[in-house]
Motif scaffolding. Structure first.
Motif, PDB file in Angstrom:
ATOM      1  N   ALA A  17       0.746  -1.312  -0.054  1.00  0.00           N
ATOM      2  CA  ALA A  17      -0.129   0.326  -0.140  1.00  0.00           C
ATOM      3  C   ALA A  17       0.816   1.256  -0.053  1.00  0.00           C
ATOM      4  CB  ALA A  17      -1.085  -0.007   1.262  1.00  0.00           C
ATOM      5  N   GLY A  18       2.134   1.035   0.376  1.00  0.00           N
ATOM      6  CA  GLY A  18       2.947   2.283   0.503  1.00  0.00           C
ATOM      7  C   GLY A  18       3.133   3.154  -0.796  1.00  0.00           C
ATOM      8  N   PRO A  19       3.364   2.566  -1.808  1.00  0.00           N
ATOM      9  CA  PRO A  19       3.299   3.738  -2.987  1.00  0.00           C
ATOM     10  C   PRO A  19       2.157   4.347  -3.244  1.00  0.00           C
ATOM     11  CG  PRO A  19       4.525   1.485  -3.351  1.00  0.00           C
ATOM     12  CD  PRO A  19       3.541   1.407  -2.351  1.00  0.00           C
ATOM     13  N   ALA A  20       0.990   3.773  -3.203  1.00  0.00           N
ATOM     14  CA  ALA A  20      -0.372   4.253  -3.495  1.00  0.00           C
ATOM     15  C   ALA A  20      -0.681   5.352  -2.457  1.00  0.00           C
ATOM     16  CB  ALA A  20      -1.357   3.143  -3.367  1.00  0.00           C
ATOM     17  N   TRP A  21      -0.398   5.103  -1.111  1.00  0.00           N
ATOM     18  CA  TRP A  21      -0.607   5.720   0.189  1.00  0.00           C
ATOM     19  C   TRP A  21       0.388   7.105  -0.161  1.00  0.00           C
ATOM     20  CZ3 TRP A  21      -3.666   6.076   4.078  1.00  0.00           C
ATOM     21  CH2 TRP A  21      -3.426   6.748   5.125  1.00  0.00           C
ATOM     22  N   SER A  22       1.753   6.792  -0.721  1.00  0.00           N
ATOM     23  CA  SER A  22       2.674   7.953  -1.064  1.00  0.00           C
ATOM     24  C   SER A  22       2.268   8.742  -2.011  1.00  0.00           C
ATOM     25  CB  SER A  22       3.978   7.405  -1.100  1.00  0.00           C
ATOM     26  OG  SER A  22       4.645   8.351  -1.536  1.00  0.00           O
ATOM     27  N   ALA A  23       1.796   8.346  -3.041  1.00  0.00           N
ATOM     28  CA  ALA A  23       1.173   9.091  -4.222  1.00  0.00           C
ATOM     29  C   ALA A  23      -0.253   9.923  -3.993  1.00  0.00           C
ATOM     30  CB  ALA A  23       0.685   8.133  -5.452  1.00  0.00           C
ATOM     31  N   SER A  24      -0.770   9.429  -3.264  1.00  0.00           N
ATOM     32  CA  SER A  24      -2.074  10.075  -2.741  1.00  0.00           C
ATOM     33  C   SER A  24      -1.615  11.202  -1.629  1.00  0.00           C
ATOM     34  CB  SER A  24      -2.989   9.284  -1.685  1.00  0.00           C
ATOM     35  OG  SER A  24      -3.752   8.313  -2.434  1.00  0.00           O
ATOM     36  N   ALA A  25      -0.552  11.154  -0.746  1.00  0.00           N
ATOM     37  CA  ALA A  25      -0.137  12.208   0.174  1.00  0.00           C
ATOM     38  C   ALA A  25       0.595  13.051  -0.763  1.00  0.00           C
ATOM     39  CB  ALA A  25       1.040  11.347   1.045  1.00  0.00           C
ATOM     40  N   ASN A  26       1.275  12.795  -2.109  1.00  0.00           N
ATOM     41  CA  ASN A  26       1.839  13.785  -2.816  1.00  0.00           C
ATOM     42  C   ASN A  26       0.929  14.655  -3.439  1.00  0.00           C
ATOM     43  OD1 ASN A  26       4.539  12.883  -2.240  1.00  0.00           O
ATOM     44  ND2 ASN A  26       4.534  11.542  -3.894  1.00  0.00           N
ATOM     45  N   VAL A  27      -0.280  14.086  -3.692  1.00  0.00           N
ATOM     46  CA  VAL A  27      -1.411  14.872  -4.093  1.00  0.00           C
ATOM     47  C   VAL A  27      -2.119  15.725  -3.551  1.00  0.00           C
ATOM     48  CG1 VAL A  27      -3.728  14.628  -5.332  1.00  0.00           C
ATOM     49  CG2 VAL A  27      -2.165  12.989  -6.105  1.00  0.00           C
ATOM     50  N   VAL A  28      -1.992  15.518  -2.179  1.00  0.00           N
ATOM     51  CA  VAL A  28      -2.496  16.360  -1.050  1.00  0.00           C
ATOM     52  C   VAL A  28      -1.373  17.496  -1.141  1.00  0.00           C
ATOM     53  CG1 VAL A  28      -2.912  16.684   1.475  1.00  0.00           C
ATOM     54  CG2 VAL A  28      -3.880  14.635   0.225  1.00  0.00           C
ATOM     55  N   THR A  38      -4.998  18.451   4.137  1.00  0.00           N
ATOM     56  CA  THR A  38      -6.175  17.934   3.550  1.00  0.00           C
ATOM     57  C   THR A  38      -6.652  18.752   2.139  1.00  0.00           C
ATOM     58  OG1 THR A  38      -7.712  19.063   4.735  1.00  0.00           O
ATOM     59  CG2 THR A  38      -6.912  17.059   5.758  1.00  0.00           C
ATOM     60  N   LEU A  39      -7.562  18.107   1.705  1.00  0.00           N
ATOM     61  CA  LEU A  39      -8.056  18.824   0.214  1.00  0.00           C
ATOM     62  C   LEU A  39      -9.398  19.143   0.819  1.00  0.00           C
ATOM     63  CD1 LEU A  39      -6.506  16.855  -2.689  1.00  0.00           C
ATOM     64  CD2 LEU A  39      -5.606  18.949  -1.278  1.00  0.00           C
ATOM     65  N   ASP A  40     -10.001  20.406   0.533  1.00  0.00           N
ATOM     66  CA  ASP A  40     -11.242  20.598   0.752  1.00  0.00           C
ATOM     67  C   ASP A  40     -11.784  20.811  -0.907  1.00  0.00           C
ATOM     68  OD1 ASP A  40     -10.946  23.368  -0.198  1.00  0.00           O
ATOM     69  OD2 ASP A  40     -10.594  24.049   1.867  1.00  0.00           O
ATOM     70  N   LEU A  41     -13.295  20.899  -0.886  1.00  0.00           N
ATOM     71  CA  LEU A  41     -13.951  20.842  -2.371  1.00  0.00           C
ATOM     72  C   LEU A  41     -13.268  22.190  -2.988  1.00  0.00           C
ATOM     73  CD1 LEU A  41     -15.781  19.720  -4.122  1.00  0.00           C
ATOM     74  CD2 LEU A  41     -17.656  21.067  -3.144  1.00  0.00           C
ATOM     75  N   ALA A  42     -12.978  23.510  -2.531  1.00  0.00           N
ATOM     76  CA  ALA A  42     -12.594  24.299  -3.125  1.00  0.00           C
ATOM     77  C   ALA A  42     -11.156  24.253  -3.893  1.00  0.00           C
ATOM     78  CB  ALA A  42     -12.498  25.733  -2.440  1.00  0.00           C
ATOM     79  N   ASN A 118      -6.969   7.449  -0.982  1.00  0.00           N
ATOM     80  CA  ASN A 118      -6.510   6.061  -1.393  1.00  0.00           C
ATOM     81  C   ASN A 118      -7.458   5.102  -1.833  1.00  0.00           C
ATOM     82  OD1 ASN A 118      -4.030   4.463  -2.563  1.00  0.00           O
ATOM     83  ND2 ASN A 118      -4.157   3.529  -0.270  1.00  0.00           N
ATOM     84  N   SER A 119      -8.755   5.425  -1.155  1.00  0.00           N
ATOM     85  CA  SER A 119      -9.965   4.488  -1.370  1.00  0.00           C
ATOM     86  C   SER A 119     -10.188   4.673  -2.712  1.00  0.00           C
ATOM     87  CB  SER A 119     -11.119   5.156  -0.489  1.00  0.00           C
ATOM     88  OG  SER A 119     -11.566   6.427  -1.041  1.00  0.00           O
ATOM     89  N   ARG A 120     -11.195   3.597  -3.106  1.00  0.00           N
ATOM     90  CA  ARG A 120     -11.613   3.518  -4.468  1.00  0.00           C
ATOM     91  C   ARG A 120     -11.997   4.653  -5.112  1.00  0.00           C
ATOM     92  NH1 ARG A 120     -14.648  -1.836  -6.595  1.00  0.00           N
ATOM     93  NH2 ARG A 120     -14.682  -1.125  -8.684  1.00  0.00           N
ATOM     94  N   ALA A 121     -13.036   5.273  -4.157  1.00  0.00           N
ATOM     95  CA  ALA A 121     -13.842   6.758  -4.484  1.00  0.00           C
ATOM     96  C   ALA A 121     -12.769   7.632  -4.624  1.00  0.00           C
ATOM     97  CB  ALA A 121     -14.702   7.177  -3.453  1.00  0.00           C
ATOM     98  N   GLY A 122     -11.729   7.593  -3.779  1.00  0.00           N
ATOM     99  CA  GLY A 122     -10.592   8.682  -4.005  1.00  0.00           C
ATOM    100  C   GLY A 122      -9.823   8.511  -5.141  1.00  0.00           C
ATOM    101  N   ARG A 123      -9.681   7.539  -5.456  1.00  0.00           N
ATOM    102  CA  ARG A 123      -8.848   7.264  -6.711  1.00  0.00           C
ATOM    103  C   ARG A 123      -9.487   7.545  -7.893  1.00  0.00           C
ATOM    104  NH1 ARG A 123      -7.376   2.520  -3.707  1.00  0.00           N
ATOM    105  NH2 ARG A 123      -8.696   1.385  -5.252  1.00  0.00           N
TER     106      ARG A 123
END
Length: 130
Positions: A17-28, A38-42, A118-123
């Motif tokens: 899960a590390g690379p996916a988690w890391s990618a999500s953290a990078n997007v944040v 975190t990311l808000d809707l705006a 990193n969840s299905r909906a998040g991806r």
């Protein structure tokens, strides 16, 4: 007592899960303009609008199936296209972004962290931002 096998399986899951988690953290980090982790809707809509402009090389104010390739399936495009013209305007695109944001925010706190992304909906949401 926890067996060695259980520990090994748990560590394998974390490592996978590390690379996916890391990618999500990078997007944040990339889109988190207020630096709250975190990311808000705006913030998400701002990133999506910037991407929309990049995906619209002909500057006609719409994205067609070719321009949306890899982000929305033909079925998703059809569902997101209320005027059935085969394209999405910025407002229509942002509507899809907002729907996916809400789906990725199960705790309804109005923000997404790396775990939620990193969840299905998040991806699914991230496909609209990259």
């Amino acid at each position: 007592m926890i067996s060695r096998r259980s520990i090994a399986l748990a560590l394998t899951g974390i490592l996978l899960a590390g690379p996916a988690w890391s990618a999500s953290a990078n997007v944040v980090k990339m889109f988190d303009t207020d630096n709250d982790g975190t990311l808000d809707l705006a913030e998400v809509k701002k990133a999506a609008a910037a991407l929309f402009a990049k995906l619209d090389p002909d500057h006609d104010g719409t994205l067609d199936a070719r321009e949306l390739r890899g982000r929305l399936t033909a079925k998703e495009l059809k569902a997101a296209d209320p005027d059935h013209d085969g394209t999405l305007t910025l407002d229509e695109y942002l509507s899809v972004v907002e729907q996916r944001f809400k789906a990725a925010n199960p705790d309804n706190d109005g923000t997404l962290d790396a775990k939620e992304l990193n969840s299905r909906a998040g991806r699914a949401l991230l496909r609209l931002l990259k």
